[in-house]
Write a protein that holds these residues in place. Sequence first.
Motif, PDB file in Angstrom:
ATOM      1  N   ASP A 147       0.590  -1.270  -0.241  1.00  0.00           N
ATOM      2  CA  ASP A 147       0.074  -0.036  -0.096  1.00  0.00           C
ATOM      3  C   ASP A 147       0.801   1.319   0.021  1.00  0.00           C
ATOM      4  N   HIS A 148       2.051   1.071  -0.112  1.00  0.00           N
ATOM      5  CA  HIS A 148       2.829   2.340  -0.014  1.00  0.00           C
ATOM      6  C   HIS A 148       2.776   2.590  -1.352  1.00  0.00           C
ATOM      7  N   PRO A 149       2.655   4.776  -1.228  1.00  0.00           N
ATOM      8  CA  PRO A 149       2.300   4.789  -2.506  1.00  0.00           C
ATOM      9  C   PRO A 149       3.689   4.980  -3.778  1.00  0.00           C
ATOM     10  N   GLY A 150       4.860   4.770  -3.496  1.00  0.00           N
ATOM     11  CA  GLY A 150       5.784   4.900  -3.898  1.00  0.00           C
ATOM     12  C   GLY A 150       5.300   3.259  -5.357  1.00  0.00           C
ATOM     13  N   ARG A 151       4.542   2.905  -4.869  1.00  0.00           N
ATOM     14  CA  ARG A 151       4.237   1.689  -5.776  1.00  0.00           C
ATOM     15  C   ARG A 151       2.828   2.159  -6.835  1.00  0.00           C
ATOM     16  N   LYS A 152       2.826   3.553  -6.949  1.00  0.00           N
ATOM     17  CA  LYS A 152       1.731   3.905  -8.337  1.00  0.00           C
ATOM     18  C   LYS A 152       2.685   5.000  -9.265  1.00  0.00           C
TER      19      LYS A 152
END
Length: 479
Positions: free
Chosen positions: A194-199
């Motif tokens: 759920d880390h935003p860095g994966r988007k």
Amino acid sequence: MSGTTAGYQGMEAVKNKQWEKAIPLLDKALEDSNSPAWLLARCQAHQQLKNYEQALDDACLAYHSAAERGSGNSRKQMIEAQYRRALVYYKMGRYADADCCAKWSMLLAEGRPAREDDGVEKNVDANGNYTVTWEDAVADTKGQPGQANGSKADILANATNATGSSNTGFESDWKRAYTLRSQILGMMRTTPEDHPGRKVTVTKVPPKPEKKVVKQPEPASTIELTDGDNEPAQPKPELPAPGSVPDEKMKSRVDYYQTNQTITISFFVKDVKKENLQVRMAPKQIQLSPLPRAVAPYVQPGDREATSTLLLAGEIDPSASRWTVTPRKIELTLQKATPGVKWATWGTEVIGPQDDDTADSSSSSSTPAPTATTTAAAPAPAPAASKPTAPVYPTSSRKGPKDWDTVSKEMGGDEEDANDVNYFFKQLYKGATPDQRRAMVKSFIESNGTALSTDWEDVKNRKVETVPPEGVEPKKWES
């Protein structure tokens, strides 16, 4: 100073890793020109200073400026701009965006069209998370330039520049972006789902930021005319008022090492004039003046800020101590008042003079020489006759030197192994953490084998100086 001159000086400052000096020079240069080279240089300086938003703006603007110019260097600069975007996003923890930009840098290096719809940013799952893995990136070498397998088809393709695997001239740029991808996706392995860095939030062609105009300070309202001139004299730049720079910022870096007889302190300050330097020694402190201060350029010889007082952690014999000056440092070789006693640290630096009744009122100016105290000092007590003190070896650690003989015995092994230097270092390295190993290798190599540190936080951002034993002078190999 013209914008072109400022640009060249700013580029040179970036080359020398003088980040804070480079930015105002490049600001001046970019007032009149959106040179991609200057934008990329300022991007690098901002990134090193952790000004990530400014660095990102410079990388995006450099990409557009290079594409619009269409010169012979344009593709090279566009490759660099995408790489800089990737590096900044990586530092910001936006790993998916970083990997996309690194991949686009590779594709440009392969000779692919800049506006090709390659679908890199579309590699996402139903939750919008980036799906490219570390294994995918490592295996992604199909289009690597200069890697034809030697078949007739590949030879013909190379000759006609018909495939992405031909020699494009950007092989090193491709490899650099490829290496960065392995670091980026390596970090994603341990990043929560759920880390935003994966988007993915980036596009191949970045949005063009507006050019930011840096306002220069307005000249003073009143200007004096020089004698015989019809033009006004240039106003002098305002300097900070004395006392406005905190003492902690004016303190210098200090290294030291010790033997049973002496302690040698390297006080790093540049451009000290040997003929003007005054060194006053006392059993418990040393006063140095005048010292130039890079962070306080207004300092004059009589100012408090021009003096440093070294409060020593032990007692010395001033009459048997000496000092030397080089363009980069002042080196003090101090005779211990009590030989054989190991100091836990060298002491501390205090800005300004400090009262000490035992300090010598005379000073050295022309040639380095030991100074004697004006008051009679009590005779130094004889060293304890119990058991000999273990030798103390050079160290760059701020935590003080170690008794390596004791460390060796604590590591175990029979007596013969413990006395073997190679065995000792193998055991020390074997039991160290990764950071400690890095610190050991870096300090040992940079100091030419004269210092060994296990403190990575201490040595990672500086070069460990060569600290030879007493009586030994370091020389370069070619000399």
